[in-house]
Each structure stands twice: as structure tokens, then as C-alpha cells.
Design a protein around this motif. Sequence first.
Motif, PDB file in Angstrom:
ATOM      1  N   TRP A  11      11.209  38.998  30.954  1.00 18.25           N
ATOM      2  CA  TRP A  11      10.196  40.002  31.258  1.00 18.25           C
ATOM      3  C   TRP A  11       8.979  39.430  31.961  1.00 18.25           C
ATOM      4  O   TRP A  11       8.324  40.080  32.749  1.00 18.25           O
ATOM      5  CB  TRP A  11       9.764  40.692  29.970  1.00 18.25           C
ATOM      6  CG  TRP A  11      10.859  41.483  29.363  1.00 18.25           C
ATOM      7  CD1 TRP A  11      11.877  42.102  30.024  1.00 18.25           C
ATOM      8  CD2 TRP A  11      11.069  41.739  27.975  1.00 18.25           C
ATOM      9  NE1 TRP A  11      12.701  42.728  29.142  1.00 18.25           N
ATOM     10  CE2 TRP A  11      12.241  42.526  27.882  1.00 18.25           C
ATOM     11  CE3 TRP A  11      10.379  41.401  26.818  1.00 18.25           C
ATOM     12  CZ2 TRP A  11      12.715  42.971  26.664  1.00 18.25           C
ATOM     13  CZ3 TRP A  11      10.872  41.852  25.616  1.00 18.25           C
ATOM     14  CH2 TRP A  11      12.031  42.628  25.545  1.00 18.25           C
ATOM     15  N   PHE A  12       8.644  38.194  31.613  1.00 16.30           N
ATOM     16  CA  PHE A  12       7.379  37.673  32.124  1.00 16.30           C
ATOM     17  C   PHE A  12       7.535  36.268  32.631  1.00 16.30           C
ATOM     18  O   PHE A  12       8.362  35.505  32.154  1.00 16.30           O
ATOM     19  CB  PHE A  12       6.321  37.650  31.008  1.00 16.30           C
ATOM     20  CG  PHE A  12       6.032  39.002  30.476  1.00 16.30           C
ATOM     21  CD1 PHE A  12       5.238  39.882  31.191  1.00 16.30           C
ATOM     22  CD2 PHE A  12       6.587  39.413  29.290  1.00 16.30           C
ATOM     23  CE1 PHE A  12       4.983  41.137  30.696  1.00 16.30           C
ATOM     24  CE2 PHE A  12       6.344  40.676  28.800  1.00 16.30           C
ATOM     25  CZ  PHE A  12       5.536  41.533  29.508  1.00 16.30           C
ATOM     26  N   ASP A  13       6.701  35.971  33.565  1.00 15.45           N
ATOM     27  CA  ASP A  13       6.605  34.598  33.983  1.00 15.45           C
ATOM     28  C   ASP A  13       5.508  33.983  33.125  1.00 15.45           C
ATOM     29  O   ASP A  13       4.356  33.915  33.524  1.00 15.45           O
ATOM     30  CB  ASP A  13       6.246  34.560  35.463  1.00 15.45           C
ATOM     31  CG  ASP A  13       6.075  33.146  35.957  1.00 15.45           C
ATOM     32  OD1 ASP A  13       5.264  32.941  36.861  1.00 15.45           O
ATOM     33  OD2 ASP A  13       6.740  32.259  35.419  1.00 15.45           O
ATOM     34  N   GLN A 186       0.821  54.918  49.381  1.00 12.24           N
ATOM     35  CA  GLN A 186       0.722  53.462  49.324  1.00 12.24           C
ATOM     36  C   GLN A 186       1.263  52.853  50.606  1.00 12.24           C
ATOM     37  O   GLN A 186       2.143  53.415  51.258  1.00 12.24           O
ATOM     38  CB  GLN A 186       1.522  52.935  48.136  1.00 12.24           C
ATOM     39  CG  GLN A 186       1.010  53.390  46.798  1.00 12.24           C
ATOM     40  CD  GLN A 186      -0.279  52.690  46.394  1.00 12.24           C
ATOM     41  OE1 GLN A 186      -0.426  51.493  46.569  1.00 12.24           O
ATOM     42  NE2 GLN A 186      -1.215  53.439  45.884  1.00 12.24           N
ATOM     43  N   TYR A 188       3.285  50.461  51.040  1.00  8.92           N
ATOM     44  CA  TYR A 188       4.710  50.124  51.128  1.00  8.92           C
ATOM     45  C   TYR A 188       5.571  51.312  51.515  1.00  8.92           C
ATOM     46  O   TYR A 188       6.649  51.137  52.074  1.00  8.92           O
ATOM     47  CB  TYR A 188       5.227  49.438  49.853  1.00  8.92           C
ATOM     48  CG  TYR A 188       5.024  50.160  48.546  1.00  8.92           C
ATOM     49  CD1 TYR A 188       3.920  49.887  47.753  1.00  8.92           C
ATOM     50  CD2 TYR A 188       5.945  51.083  48.088  1.00  8.92           C
ATOM     51  CE1 TYR A 188       3.736  50.521  46.540  1.00  8.92           C
ATOM     52  CE2 TYR A 188       5.776  51.717  46.872  1.00  8.92           C
ATOM     53  CZ  TYR A 188       4.665  51.431  46.107  1.00  8.92           C
ATOM     54  OH  TYR A 188       4.491  52.067  44.905  1.00  8.92           O
ATOM     55  N   LYS A 205      14.715  54.059  46.777  1.00  8.69           N
ATOM     56  CA  LYS A 205      14.473  52.637  46.538  1.00  8.69           C
ATOM     57  C   LYS A 205      12.980  52.361  46.321  1.00  8.69           C
ATOM     58  O   LYS A 205      12.623  51.458  45.583  1.00  8.69           O
ATOM     59  CB  LYS A 205      14.997  51.828  47.722  1.00  8.69           C
ATOM     60  CG  LYS A 205      14.796  50.343  47.514  1.00  8.69           C
ATOM     61  CD  LYS A 205      16.009  49.538  47.868  1.00  8.69           C
ATOM     62  CE  LYS A 205      15.849  48.132  47.337  1.00  8.69           C
ATOM     63  NZ  LYS A 205      16.056  47.108  48.304  1.00  8.69           N
ATOM     64  N   HIS A 206      12.118  53.098  46.995  1.00 12.34           N
ATOM     65  CA  HIS A 206      10.701  52.742  46.934  1.00 12.34           C
ATOM     66  C   HIS A 206       9.836  53.755  46.188  1.00 12.34           C
ATOM     67  O   HIS A 206       8.913  53.374  45.494  1.00 12.34           O
ATOM     68  CB  HIS A 206      10.157  52.531  48.353  1.00 12.34           C
ATOM     69  CG  HIS A 206      10.842  51.395  49.057  1.00 12.34           C
ATOM     70  ND1 HIS A 206      10.497  50.090  48.840  1.00 12.34           N
ATOM     71  CD2 HIS A 206      11.874  51.375  49.927  1.00 12.34           C
ATOM     72  CE1 HIS A 206      11.281  49.304  49.573  1.00 12.34           C
ATOM     73  NE2 HIS A 206      12.128  50.059  50.236  1.00 12.34           N
ATOM     74  N   PRO A 209      11.493  54.788  41.901  1.00  9.69           N
ATOM     75  CA  PRO A 209      11.285  53.789  40.844  1.00  9.69           C
ATOM     76  C   PRO A 209       9.819  53.634  40.455  1.00  9.69           C
ATOM     77  O   PRO A 209       9.516  53.379  39.292  1.00  9.69           O
ATOM     78  CB  PRO A 209      11.802  52.484  41.470  1.00  9.69           C
ATOM     79  CG  PRO A 209      12.706  52.899  42.548  1.00  9.69           C
ATOM     80  CD  PRO A 209      12.180  54.194  43.073  1.00  9.69           C
ATOM     81  N   ASN A 210       8.928  53.809  41.427  1.00 13.65           N
ATOM     82  CA  ASN A 210       7.514  53.643  41.110  1.00 13.65           C
ATOM     83  C   ASN A 210       6.903  54.889  40.482  1.00 13.65           C
ATOM     84  O   ASN A 210       5.817  54.828  39.927  1.00 13.65           O
ATOM     85  CB  ASN A 210       6.736  53.247  42.364  1.00 13.65           C
ATOM     86  CG  ASN A 210       6.944  51.792  42.697  1.00 13.65           C
ATOM     87  OD1 ASN A 210       6.540  50.920  41.951  1.00 13.65           O
ATOM     88  ND2 ASN A 210       7.623  51.531  43.802  1.00 13.65           N
ATOM     89  N   SER A 213       8.839  54.997  36.576  1.00 17.16           N
ATOM     90  CA  SER A 213       8.430  53.990  35.608  1.00 17.16           C
ATOM     91  C   SER A 213       7.319  54.541  34.723  1.00 17.16           C
ATOM     92  O   SER A 213       7.268  54.275  33.528  1.00 17.16           O
ATOM     93  CB  SER A 213       7.955  52.739  36.336  1.00 17.16           C
ATOM     94  OG  SER A 213       6.880  53.054  37.178  1.00 17.16           O
ATOM     95  N   GLU A 290       4.501  47.969  32.000  1.00 20.27           N
ATOM     96  CA  GLU A 290       4.296  48.763  33.215  1.00 20.27           C
ATOM     97  C   GLU A 290       2.904  48.494  33.791  1.00 20.27           C
ATOM     98  O   GLU A 290       2.731  48.341  34.991  1.00 20.27           O
ATOM     99  CB  GLU A 290       4.453  50.249  32.854  1.00 20.27           C
ATOM    100  CG  GLU A 290       4.492  51.180  33.997  1.00 20.27           C
ATOM    101  CD  GLU A 290       5.401  50.695  35.096  1.00 20.27           C
ATOM    102  OE1 GLU A 290       4.997  50.847  36.262  1.00 20.27           O
ATOM    103  OE2 GLU A 290       6.490  50.128  34.835  1.00 20.27           O
ATOM    104  N   VAL A 293       2.947  45.339  35.679  1.00 18.64           N
ATOM    105  CA  VAL A 293       3.611  45.426  36.988  1.00 18.64           C
ATOM    106  C   VAL A 293       2.642  45.967  38.023  1.00 18.64           C
ATOM    107  O   VAL A 293       2.579  45.496  39.153  1.00 18.64           O
ATOM    108  CB  VAL A 293       4.856  46.345  36.912  1.00 18.64           C
ATOM    109  CG1 VAL A 293       5.357  46.675  38.305  1.00 18.64           C
ATOM    110  CG2 VAL A 293       5.953  45.663  36.123  1.00 18.64           C
ATOM    111  N   SER A 295      -0.767  46.008  37.982  1.00 16.10           N
ATOM    112  CA  SER A 295      -2.011  45.299  38.269  1.00 16.10           C
ATOM    113  C   SER A 295      -1.751  44.117  39.183  1.00 16.10           C
ATOM    114  O   SER A 295      -0.703  43.527  39.182  1.00 16.10           O
ATOM    115  CB  SER A 295      -2.666  44.843  36.984  1.00 16.10           C
ATOM    116  OG  SER A 295      -1.811  43.947  36.320  1.00 16.10           O
TER     117      SER A 295
END
Lengths: 295, 261
Positions: A11-13, A186, A188, A205-206, A209-210, A213, A290, A293, A295
Motif C-alpha cells: 500500500w505504501f512506500d 484536471q 490529466y 481509464k482516467h 477510477p478517480n 475511489s 485515498e 493518493v 495529496s
Amino acid sequence: MTLVEAGAADWFDVKGTTPKGKQARRLKDGTIGMIVGGAMLGILLLMGILVPLLSPYESDQSVDMPFMPPSSTFLFGSDGLGRDVFLRVFSSVYLDLGVAFLGVIIPFTLGTIIGIGLAMSRSKKLNAVVGSVIDGINAFPLLVLAIALIAILGPGLQSVVIALSLTNWARYARLSRTRAQVVKQQGYIEAAQTLGYSKPRILFKHLVPNVSSETTAYGLSDLILVILLIASLSFLGLGAQPPTPEWGAMISDGRPTLQMAWWPVVFPGLALCWAGVALSFIAEGVTRRERDVKS
Amino acid sequence: MSDALIEARQVCVTFGSGSRAVRAVRDVSLHINAGEAIGIVGESGSGKSTLARVLAGLQRPDQGEVLFGDESIYQRGRAYRGDKRRLVQMVFQDPYGSLNPRITALSTVAEAVKFHGEHSRSESHRLSLELLGQMGISERDAAKKPRQLSGGQRQRVSVARALSAHPEILIADEPTSAIDQSAQAQLLNLFQGLLGDGLSIALVSHDLGVIRYLTNRVYVMKDGAFVESGLTQEVFENPQHAYTKQLIASIPGRHLQGAGA
């Protein structure tokens, strides 16, 4: 600890901080909560399979004298008809959670499609008309609307799901419309347009999902409310009908004799709480994830 | 202008209607030649971003037309039909919103590479890494999601994504305004290199230093219209319009330079 680490790595780095720092970070980002919630839900689901499977009795079968207190043979005691409360509590798991899941996933899907459709549509008329329907539905408390609809449809779990589908979509539609309006502006999305991507590609695809979520995080906390709502409706006699084991209906059954025997009421109530707490841990974790993701 | 790559003629854009109407762009004409860098300067709200979006095919003008080659780009339906679409790409102002937060930098670029080149998956990944490498994004950073990248890195990923379409014109809307000084310099050097490779750039900015560094022609925009245009050097050294003079006078540290000269 390995479970914690495997989960977190996906989940996280997590940056190379001290073990204590890592632990604090996981508490903060909701990872620990998600693991606890997932474990609680897992136990409930497992018991929901194992208890009815391994029990020699049927959930609506008299196994003992009525109102026997909890003992080593019957852990949760017996109810007014001498049925095993332990068996009945866990026989309800898949019914309660399953109906709630349907009561969330159908409105979620409907609402997301309608909300995104509205945000994408250029028609002011359509937005005004559907928008006021959404606001109209959202203006009523869900329980009141659901009761009114079930009064028309007739009691039963099927009616509960239909009533939920007809009302709850409006919340998801409002949420996803607002979110889609933000997302579609946005960079993108505009970049995807200048790159010449097809509309379905940009959408699925763009954009979706945004948008979804955010509604997913809401849907998980909504699941808790819907579980309680289904139990409330069954408590009022509008949902599950006897002898179907269902937490709300069981609480309703035991209520008149509560002063004599607390166990037929308390154990289904505890099961409700357990499910609610488990899901709220998971919902909180998803919401925090969420937020990270975005921020 | 026969050698103009893209040309806008008497473009007007109005938002809203009636008494609330805002005329964001009023009767603006400009052209960009192959291989040149033009600048559009003006304060916030002067309509320069709207004009950039018109050029990129994202905002249909109410009046006037935009020609790419000999063809008007805003025909019925969507702007830039067919292969023309990929030839004009854009880099956006906000580095936080210009990349899909859910996919990695590499996936973002690879999607565009694959889309425009019909490569296999592994081939497009290799090409994307190469492209990102040219933008100064390491393989390690390429595997990160946008939130793990700095503003400057995000902008360079955006440039890589735009370049994967093999454009002839890159429109950059305030690409440096939201990132720090060293990242700005890095991005500008990158643009300089792209100019050397024959790309045309339209740079929209309120930062006159950036405009002066990169562009050879400049348009000065105020309240939706151009008040002055010409070679960047001439406009900076000998501004004609009062607004341009005011803009140039407001460059920080300029009086020090003037005293030294």
C-alpha cells in the motif's frame, strides 16, 4: 509482524524510518486499522460458514428448554422457542451482510453512472431535472423513505433491497457528480484529450477510477449504515420474516422478554456492533489511503 | 504568413452570457512559425490561458478560427481531426493536477507512447523509460506515483507524455509558475533543447524573465487583447505600450541591471 509488513509494502512506500516511526505512520495512515478491521470481518465471515456447517441442528430447530442461560453446551443460551442463539447469530452473518452488500452495490453502481453522466452532459435541463430529483430524495431521512416504499412493496428482504436501490442511489449520484465535475477539469483529462485518446479510454481509464475511489470510501461507511438500517427494518417487522435468522428480527423477538433473558437480545446486538466496528476500521483505512493518493 | 505552422485569426472567447458575460479573449490574431518559440505574457486574468487552450484545441472560440496548415481545427465535432490531433500538445500549469494520481509516471508516459506508436507493451515501456531519462527522470522515479514526485519532476513527466505524441508544437501554460527555482531552470533548459530539435513552443507566462530567456517573439496581452507584439528583444528594450513598460519596469532587480549597463 510479517502480515503487517506484507500489507504495508503493497500500500505504501514506507520510507526507511525507525520501527517506532513506522508503527506510528501505520496507525496514522490507517493500515493497522484496516488489518484489525479485516481480521474482525474475516472471523465473522468464517464463523458464518463454520457454525451452521458444524452444528448438528437447524437454525429454526428447538434444541433445549426455552430461555436457557448461556452454558458450555449452548454458548449463547436458547431463545423463547428453545432455539440455539449461538447458531442463529452466526447463521445470520451472510444474510445480513449479503443483503447490506446488495443494498450498497446496486445504488453505488446506479448512482455512479447517473452522477458521472450528469457531470459529462451539457444539457442544463437534464441536470436541473435529475438534480432536483436527487436533492428531493436526499432531503428525506433514508429510513422514512425506505419504510414508505416497503409499505407499498410489502415486507420482506427483497423489498428492503429494492427500497434501498430506489433511494440510496441519489447520495452516490450527488457525490460522483460533484467529484466528476472536479476531475474532468484536471490537467490529466485535458492532456488525454490533446493526446487524442478515445472517449471510452478517457472515461474508464482516467475519469471513472478517480471518481469511484471517493464513492468507494463513502460506500464502505454507508455499508455500516445499511447493515443497521436492514436490522432496524427487520426489527420493525418490515425486513426478514420469522423464522429466518436475522439480527434485527432476533432482537425484536427477544425484546418482550428482555427482563427475564438478556441473551437472545444481547448476542445479536453484539454481532451487529462487531460487524459495524470491523467495517468502520476498514472504511477509515480506505479513506485515509485515498487521501494519501490525492495529496 | 505562408510559413506559419499554426495561425489564429480574430479569435474571440466569451464565458457566460448576458450581463454576466466575460470576454476572456477579444479579437486576437497570432501565428507560430516552425521551430520558433513565442511568448504570451500578461497578468492573471488577461486571457492568456484561455488563448492557450484555444490553440491546443480544448476551447472552441466563439468567433474567429484557428488554422493548422491550411485547415481550420475547429470543424464540426472535435478539434484537430485525425493525425493533426497529436501534432499540438500541451503542458499545464498545475503540476499536481496534470498527472493521473492513480498511475505511475511510467504508466502515464507508456500509455501515450503505446497509443501513438503501436508498440508492444515491453517496447513502449523501454521507449518511455528512455524518454523519461531524457527528461531527467530516473528509472526509480518513473516507477513512482505522482504524489511521490516533486513539482518539477511532475512537469517533466508531463513534457515526456506530450513529446510521446511526436508533436510539432508544444503549448506550455505557465509551466514554471508552480515549481521552485532550480526546477524552473531545469525545465527551461529542457525546452531550449527541444527548440534545438526543431519543436515549436508557445510559452504562456507572467514571468518576463522566463519569456526573455526562451522566446524570440512575444505577444503582450491585457484584458483579453494583445496590446503589443514583436521580437522579444525589441519589446523588452524598447516597449511601446504603457502597459508593457509597466510590466517590464516591475521585473524585480531590473533597476540594478539598468544601473550597471
